[in-house]
Design a protein around this motif. Structure first.
Motif, PDB file in Angstrom:
ATOM      1  N   GLU A 345       0.823  -1.206   0.000  1.00 25.33           N
ATOM      2  CA  GLU A 345       0.000   0.000   0.000  1.00 25.33           C
ATOM      3  C   GLU A 345       0.858   1.257   0.000  1.00 25.33           C
ATOM      4  O   GLU A 345       2.046   1.241   0.329  1.00 25.33           O
ATOM      5  N   LEU A 359      -3.662   3.788  -1.873  1.00 24.82           N
ATOM      6  CA  LEU A 359      -3.698   2.790  -2.936  1.00 24.82           C
ATOM      7  C   LEU A 359      -3.271   1.443  -2.355  1.00 24.82           C
ATOM      8  O   LEU A 359      -2.314   1.373  -1.574  1.00 24.82           O
ATOM      9  N   TRP A 361      -2.388  -2.679  -3.640  1.00 27.29           N
ATOM     10  CA  TRP A 361      -2.156  -3.509  -4.814  1.00 27.29           C
ATOM     11  C   TRP A 361      -1.574  -4.854  -4.402  1.00 27.29           C
ATOM     12  O   TRP A 361      -1.081  -5.023  -3.282  1.00 27.29           O
ATOM     13  N   LEU A 368      -3.577  -3.223  -9.138  1.00 21.79           N
ATOM     14  CA  LEU A 368      -4.347  -2.397  -8.206  1.00 21.79           C
ATOM     15  C   LEU A 368      -5.576  -3.156  -7.724  1.00 21.79           C
ATOM     16  O   LEU A 368      -6.284  -3.779  -8.516  1.00 21.79           O
ATOM     17  N   VAL A 371      -8.753   1.676  -3.815  1.00 24.23           N
ATOM     18  CA  VAL A 371      -8.397   3.092  -3.702  1.00 24.23           C
ATOM     19  C   VAL A 371      -9.335   3.760  -2.706  1.00 24.23           C
ATOM     20  O   VAL A 371     -10.544   3.560  -2.757  1.00 24.23           O
ATOM     21  N   THR A 392      -1.844  -1.970 -13.312  1.00 29.80           N
ATOM     22  CA  THR A 392      -0.955  -1.923 -12.153  1.00 29.80           C
ATOM     23  C   THR A 392      -1.051  -0.575 -11.461  1.00 29.80           C
ATOM     24  O   THR A 392      -1.516   0.420 -12.031  1.00 29.80           O
ATOM     25  N   VAL A 393      -0.544  -0.524 -10.236  1.00 33.47           N
ATOM     26  CA  VAL A 393      -0.525   0.726  -9.505  1.00 33.47           C
ATOM     27  C   VAL A 393       0.340   1.753 -10.234  1.00 33.47           C
ATOM     28  O   VAL A 393       0.027   2.958 -10.223  1.00 33.47           O
TER      29      VAL A 393
END
Length: 444
Positions: A345, A359, A361, A368, A371, A392-393
């Motif tokens: 995170e 965030l 993930w 991800l 959020v 992805t993040v």
């Protein structure tokens, strides 16, 4: 032609009626004991605060129902006889149906507190609750709100709008910490204090005390504290409104038990919205979803099913939103109070302490999963699509400007967010310029 009867004129019941009418000429009757017409329940607080009038909360003009051949009946359903397909009303009259939809929503929780039925003590869910609150708060000097959820903080804001001091009893050690991670919960604690609320954490109600007239005069906490007050708001959650079905033969647990098609154990009876309880919860969702937008989605699916086009309820990725006084909140995907063992995170908070973003993930591949954002708006469609495409993040951060949904000229925070992420994670991500071409692809 079949007669489809819907008990409840909230978002789930009305959406069912509207989508059924688009596909069918069946006779539709919507029954409600609350109001003549559908209104936006989430706007009740703004009526009390003087920002809106009741008529402003009705999404459709009064002529809409007759034009679309949706009959409205103001009545209270006392019992359902599934053997004879008949409803019994409180006044003794009856109505028959071919198919029945139960969309009766929720009712405020009571936990057997001594004094919980005194004058001046109430919950807030229905229009009648709003009218009662108007009466119960006239001329009072202090109010106590019990329960640390969304309805509780809304009620506190309502009372403060009329200059009524509020003591807010929250049994948890931090506000809404069964939903929010520690930093976000702490932010809201500070914000509640800033608005002059007497917030008392780790505090439980023990008893509500009466004066000589039978009206509340004080509350006692489990620690023995006495708080003088003339109004008590009970906002410790809600429960499905299904008491009238207990002897009907329709299977109940906490709510009306349904499958993914919103069917009950009775082949011509369905349920949707706050009162429906899924036998098999969908993914990580709860078995009862008491959220406005899920009620709407259930109604859309059920309307098609009733019209002969069986449609399972598939709500997609979790989403919710709320407002804590001046701070707007949105969440997409899953952000639990504590991250899971296989998750990583990132948390960013603005120096003013009223704007933040979290965030989460998958640690294994960067995908991800959730959020949280407070104090600024993000585009729902963007995250819905990014979750579907398993972005992805890193991708999300680089394209964060595409998701920003704040009005023009609002201060932007994406550069600060991505700079903090790079500093903490040793990455060199670069923020992409906003692209309306990409945004249109997101929302199409």
């Amino acid at each position: 032609m079949q007669h489809i009867v819907i008990i409840g004129n909230g978002i789930a019941g009305i959406t069912t009626a509207r989508h059924l009418r688009k596909l069918s000429s069946d006779k539709i009757t919507v029954i409600s004991a609350e109001t003549d017409h559908f209104f936006s329940r989430t706007a009740l607080m703004y009526i009390f605060m003087g920002h809106m009038k009741y008529e402003h909360t009705k999404p459709y003009e009064d002529w809409f129902w007759e034009k679309n051949k949706i009959e409205l009946k103001r009545a209270y359903v006392k019992a359902v006889d599934v053997e004879s397909n008949r409803l019994e009303f409180q006044d003794g009259s009856t109505m028959t149906y071919d198919k029945l939809v139960i969309a009766t929503g929720s009712k405020p929780n009571k936990f057997g507190w001594p004094g919980q039925d005194l004058k001046g003590v109430q919950g807030l869910y229905s229009y009648q609750d709003l009218e009662l609150m108007e009466s119960n708060t006239k001329g009072i000097r202090r109010a106590v709100v019990v329960g640390g959820g969304l309805i509780g903080i809304e009620m506190a804001e309502m009372l403060l709008s009329r200059n009524i001091p509020v003591t807010f009893l929250v049994r948890e050690k931090s506000f809404w910490n069964n939903v929010l991670p520690a930093e976000e919960s702490a932010m809201i604690n500070r914000h509640i204090h800033e608005h002059g609320v007497d917030l008392r954490l780790n505090t439980e109600l023990d008893e509500i005390l009466a004066d000589d007239t039978g009206r509340v005069k004080a509350v006692r906490t489990k620690e023995g504290q006495l708080i003088d007050c003339q109004f008590v708001g009970l906002t410790a959650g809600v429960s499905p409104n299904v008491e009238f079905l207990k002897s009907s033969g329709i299977e109940l647990n906490r709510g009306v038990l349904v499958d993914e098609y919103l069917r009950t154990n009775v082949n011509n009876v369905f349920a949707a919205g706050d009162c429906a309880e899924f036998r098999k919860p969908i993914g990580e969702r709860k078995s009862i979803e008491q959220v406005w937008y899920t009620g709407r989605m259930m109604g859309e699916a059920l309307g098609r099913t009733l019209a002969g086009k069986p449609t399972a309820y598939k709500p997609g990725h979790w989403f919710n939103s709320a407002k804590f006084f001046d701070i707007e909140y949105q969440t997409y995907g899953w952000v639990w109070p504590e991250k899971k063992a296989d998750e990583s995170e990132f948390y960013w908070e603005h120096s003013k302490g009223k704007i933040c973003m979290r965030l989460r993930w998958k640690s294994s591949n960067g995908q991800l999963v959730g959020v949280n954002n407070f104090g600024f708006r993000l585009r729902h469609q963007a995250f819905d699509k990014w979750f579907r495409e398993e972005k992805t993040v890193h991708y999300v951060l680089e394209h964060l400007r595409d998701a920003n949904f704040d009005p023009e000229f609002y201060r932007q925070h994406e550069e600060e967010i991505i700079a903090r992420f790079n500093a903490e994670n040793g990455t060199q991500l670069k923020l992409r310029k906003k692209s309306w071409q990409r945004i249109l692809q997101l929302v199409s």
